[in-house]
Design a protein around this motif. Structure first.
Motif, PDB file in Angstrom:
ATOM      1  N   GLN A  45     -48.455  26.124   3.219  1.00 13.17           N
ATOM      2  CA  GLN A  45     -48.298  25.481   4.528  1.00 13.17           C
ATOM      3  C   GLN A  45     -46.815  25.273   4.855  1.00 13.17           C
ATOM      4  O   GLN A  45     -46.397  25.476   5.999  1.00 13.17           O
ATOM      5  N   LYS A  74     -45.327  28.619   5.839  1.00 18.05           N
ATOM      6  CA  LYS A  74     -45.713  28.961   7.216  1.00 18.05           C
ATOM      7  C   LYS A  74     -44.897  28.178   8.231  1.00 18.05           C
ATOM      8  O   LYS A  74     -44.440  28.728   9.232  1.00 18.05           O
ATOM      9  N   GLN A  79     -46.940  36.266   4.994  1.00 19.18           N
ATOM     10  CA  GLN A  79     -45.607  36.074   5.562  1.00 19.18           C
ATOM     11  C   GLN A  79     -44.675  37.237   5.226  1.00 19.18           C
ATOM     12  O   GLN A  79     -43.464  37.086   5.211  1.00 19.18           O
TER      13      GLN A  79
END
Length: 156
Positions: free
Chosen positions: A70, A73, A150
């Motif tokens: 998280q 991100k 990612q």
């Protein structure tokens, strides 16, 4: 005592502590043999873990990985698989989990109905690249990859 433990003992390497690859004795051997770190990975893979360790790992490692994912991100940085894997590895060590980083190539085939072309992350041996892709191995998990989405390519 396993053959690997005997080998470490002969070299005065205390193999009982997580991240013993940071010890002076280990680092001396690594200077002589640039593949010596692979023995640490072999040790982590061969090590016998208690049922309690495995149960705790199954619960806590995904929780830690999710939080770190998280954050990655939120940061928005692409292509950070090496950096984030190192961070995850060190956090896992601090939390008492044996693990190591590994690198390699990766091919992702999607279902035909998705109409997404195959994606490749290949290791190269020409230029200034560290790896095609990097992830963490932390028993009982063979692959902990919190950076795949990612990478600097488009995924659905």
């Amino acid at each position: 005592m396993t053959a690997l433990e005997k080998h470490f003992k002969k070299l005065n390497i205390d193999y009982n502590s997580i991240a013993f690859y940071d010890s002076n004795e280990f680092l001396k051997q690594e200077q002589k043999n640039n593949r010596f770190l692979e023995l640490y990975a072999n040790y982590v893979n061969e090590k016998k873990y208690s049922i309690e360790y495995i149960e705790r790992a199954k619960k806590e490692i995904p929780f830690i990985a999710k939080i770190l994912n998280q954050e990655l991100k939120k940061d928005g940085r692409l292509g950070a698989c090496i950096d984030i894997s190192i961070v995850l590895s060190r956090i896992l060590e601090k939390e008492g989990y044996w693990n190591y980083l590994t690198k390699g190539s990766l091919t992702i085939d999607f279902p035909i109905e998705s109409k997404i072309e195959t994606k490749y992350f290949w290791s190269v041996d020409d230029g200034e690249f560290q790896a095609g892709h990097t992830w963490v191995v932390a028993p009982p998990f063979n692959v902990i990859d919190i950076a795949l989405r990612q990478q600097p390519v488009s995924f659905p």
